[in-house]
Scaffold this motif. Structure first.
Motif, PDB file in Angstrom:
ATOM      1  N   UNK A 154      29.509  41.502  46.027  1.00  0.00           N
ATOM      2  CA  UNK A 154      28.146  41.212  45.583  1.00  0.00           C
ATOM      3  C   UNK A 154      28.091  40.536  44.221  1.00  0.00           C
ATOM      4  N   UNK A 155      29.244  40.458  43.558  1.00  0.00           N
ATOM      5  CA  UNK A 155      29.291  39.863  42.209  1.00  0.00           C
ATOM      6  C   UNK A 155      30.395  38.816  42.129  1.00  0.00           C
ATOM      7  N   UNK A 156      30.269  37.837  41.251  1.00  0.00           N
ATOM      8  CA  UNK A 156      31.352  36.855  41.066  1.00  0.00           C
ATOM      9  C   UNK A 156      32.613  37.531  40.543  1.00  0.00           C
ATOM     10  N   UNK A 157      33.719  36.873  40.709  1.00  0.00           N
ATOM     11  CA  UNK A 157      34.992  37.377  40.209  1.00  0.00           C
ATOM     12  C   UNK A 157      34.972  37.447  38.682  1.00  0.00           C
ATOM     13  N   UNK A 158      35.492  38.526  38.081  1.00  0.00           N
ATOM     14  CA  UNK A 158      35.547  38.590  36.618  1.00  0.00           C
ATOM     15  C   UNK A 158      36.369  37.444  36.038  1.00  0.00           C
ATOM     16  N   UNK A 159      35.970  36.976  34.887  1.00  0.00           N
ATOM     17  CA  UNK A 159      36.689  35.874  34.242  1.00  0.00           C
ATOM     18  C   UNK A 159      38.058  36.324  33.736  1.00  0.00           C
ATOM     19  N   UNK A 160      38.157  37.590  33.334  1.00  0.00           N
ATOM     20  CA  UNK A 160      39.411  38.150  32.843  1.00  0.00           C
ATOM     21  C   UNK A 160      39.749  39.417  33.630  1.00  0.00           C
ATOM     22  N   UNK A 161      41.002  39.796  33.607  1.00  0.00           N
ATOM     23  CA  UNK A 161      41.423  41.011  34.307  1.00  0.00           C
ATOM     24  C   UNK A 161      40.711  42.228  33.722  1.00  0.00           C
ATOM     25  N   UNK A 162      39.986  42.979  34.558  1.00  0.00           N
ATOM     26  CA  UNK A 162      39.295  44.174  34.046  1.00  0.00           C
ATOM     27  C   UNK A 162      40.284  45.219  33.548  1.00  0.00           C
ATOM     28  N   UNK A 163      39.862  45.992  32.587  1.00  0.00           N
ATOM     29  CA  UNK A 163      40.705  47.047  32.042  1.00  0.00           C
ATOM     30  C   UNK A 163      41.032  48.054  33.153  1.00  0.00           C
ATOM     31  N   UNK A 164      42.290  48.373  33.276  1.00  0.00           N
ATOM     32  CA  UNK A 164      42.715  49.320  34.297  1.00  0.00           C
ATOM     33  C   UNK A 164      43.101  48.670  35.610  1.00  0.00           C
ATOM     34  N   UNK A 165      42.776  47.388  35.779  1.00  0.00           N
ATOM     35  CA  UNK A 165      43.151  46.692  37.016  1.00  0.00           C
ATOM     36  C   UNK A 165      44.623  46.308  36.924  1.00  0.00           C
ATOM     37  N   UNK A 166      45.425  46.596  37.971  1.00  0.00           N
ATOM     38  CA  UNK A 166      46.870  46.352  37.902  1.00  0.00           C
ATOM     39  C   UNK A 166      47.216  44.912  37.532  1.00  0.00           C
ATOM     40  N   UNK A 167      48.025  44.763  36.522  1.00  0.00           N
ATOM     41  CA  UNK A 167      48.429  43.429  36.066  1.00  0.00           C
ATOM     42  C   UNK A 167      49.235  42.692  37.116  1.00  0.00           C
ATOM     43  N   UNK A 168      50.003  43.449  37.910  1.00  0.00           N
ATOM     44  CA  UNK A 168      50.854  42.820  38.927  1.00  0.00           C
ATOM     45  C   UNK A 168      50.033  42.179  40.047  1.00  0.00           C
ATOM     46  N   UNK A 169      48.792  42.619  40.225  1.00  0.00           N
ATOM     47  CA  UNK A 169      47.953  42.094  41.297  1.00  0.00           C
ATOM     48  C   UNK A 169      47.124  40.902  40.832  1.00  0.00           C
ATOM     49  N   UNK A 170      46.662  40.928  39.601  1.00  0.00           N
ATOM     50  CA  UNK A 170      45.850  39.838  39.055  1.00  0.00           C
ATOM     51  C   UNK A 170      46.640  38.536  39.081  1.00  0.00           C
ATOM     52  N   UNK A 171      46.052  37.379  39.441  1.00  0.00           N
ATOM     53  CA  UNK A 171      44.615  37.091  39.526  1.00  0.00           C
ATOM     54  C   UNK A 171      43.976  37.311  40.904  1.00  0.00           C
ATOM     55  N   UNK A 172      44.699  37.965  41.844  1.00  0.00           N
ATOM     56  CA  UNK A 172      44.053  38.299  43.104  1.00  0.00           C
ATOM     57  C   UNK A 172      42.945  39.322  42.840  1.00  0.00           C
ATOM     58  N   UNK A 173      41.780  39.083  43.405  1.00  0.00           N
ATOM     59  CA  UNK A 173      40.653  39.986  43.193  1.00  0.00           C
ATOM     60  C   UNK A 173      39.956  40.292  44.523  1.00  0.00           C
ATOM     61  N   UNK A 174      39.251  39.315  45.066  1.00  0.00           N
ATOM     62  CA  UNK A 174      38.555  39.538  46.342  1.00  0.00           C
ATOM     63  C   UNK A 174      39.549  39.838  47.466  1.00  0.00           C
TER      64      UNK A 174
END
Length: 289
Positions: A243-263
């Motif tokens: 329901x929201x656009x992808x964050x511009x930066x990796x959110x705090x607590x979101x695994x670094x190994x997965x970013x920039x995958x989001x959706x």
């Protein structure tokens, strides 16, 4: 996901009382080697066309055998020749065993293996291709060569399963739409734009549950198929994410190994339990019947 598609086709053949082990094994191994071949061609095509160069999105989340220098060109072609050769040999063996639609199914599969990356993916046809491949072609095709006949009920059920991989792919292409647009790769999310792409993914997610309810309501399958409703808590979270656009930066607590995958990462976290519940429901329904 490919192994699950083959397992689903085999399960439905067993349910119909027409399971044959040898054709099922040949189809399963053939699909796995064909998928491996497609992945290699995907890397080669995008590397050769200059898409996967430098810090392109694809290189930020996974290993690239060519761009990362893991194999030489000679080794790559040897690897590709092996996986493709095994897939073709197994397919021809199935054609000899089953005849009928088997050759048509094999040729359709070969078309998508060869042309998914280019031109299909580049012109907004990659996502519909995945829905078709992981649904009627893989599940319906495995059922056909295993049971020896075609079933439209199986095809409709296969769409429920195929929507899972399609939402994951749609999520990935939405994630990297800006990078694809800059490179001239016009995936369906690039053509639709961010908001419509997120809404389209929501529609596909809802369709998975609605199709399951419809298949039970029409009597094609029993109540165990409704076990997929246990995945609704995951869907509620995923619904909010899309329901929201992808964050511009990796959110705090979101695994670094997965970013920039989001959706795509969030979609996979839903697809995994949904697919497991879906297969479990089918197994229970088959045993109860």
């Amino acid at each position: 996901m490919t192994l699950s598609a083959a397992a689903l086709g085999g399960l439905l053949a067993w349910r119909a009382g027409a399971f044959a082990l040898t054709p099922w094994l040949l189809a399963t191994l053939g699909l796995l080697f064909a998928h491996a071949t497609n992945n290699l061609l995907n890397d080669y095509t995008d590397s050769r066309r200059g898409i996967d160069r430098n810090n392109y999105y694809r290189n930020q989340y996974g290993v690239h055998v060519l761009e990362d220098g893991l194999v030489s060109q000679r080794q790559f072609w040897g690897y590709l020749g092996f996986t493709g050769g095994v897939a073709i040999a197994l397919g021809l063996w199935l054609v000899w065993l089953r005849s009928g639609l088997t050759l048509d199914l094999m040729l359709a599969g070969a078309f998508f293996v060869l042309f998914y990356t280019w031109p299909l993916k580049y012109y907004g046809l990659g996502e519909p291709a995945v829905l078709l491949v992981w649904g009627p072609l893989m599940v319906g095709g495995t059922y056909y060569v295993t049971a020896g006949h075609w079933s439209w009920d199986v095809c409709w059920l296969s769409v429920v399963f195929a929507l899972g991989p399609t939402t994951v792919l749609f999520g990935k292409h939405t994630d990297k739409a800006p990078a694809d647009l800059a490179k001239g790769v016009h995936t369906l999310p690039v053509l639709l734009g961010d908001k419509l792409s997120r809404q389209a993914t929501r529609l596909m997610l809802a369709a998975q549950y609605l199709l399951c309810v419809l298949l039970v309501a029409t009597g094609s399958f029993g109540w165990p198929l409704l076990l997929v409703l246990l995945a609704l808590p995951k869907l509620r979270h995923l619904w909010a994410v899309f329901g929201r656009p992808k964050p511009a930066e990796r959110p705090e607590g979101y695994p670094e190994a997965i970013w920039p995958l989001w959706f795509s990462a969030h979609a996979f976290r839903h697809t995994r339990p949904f697919s497991g519940l879906f297969l479990l429901g089918l197994v229970l329904d088959t045993l109860l019947r």
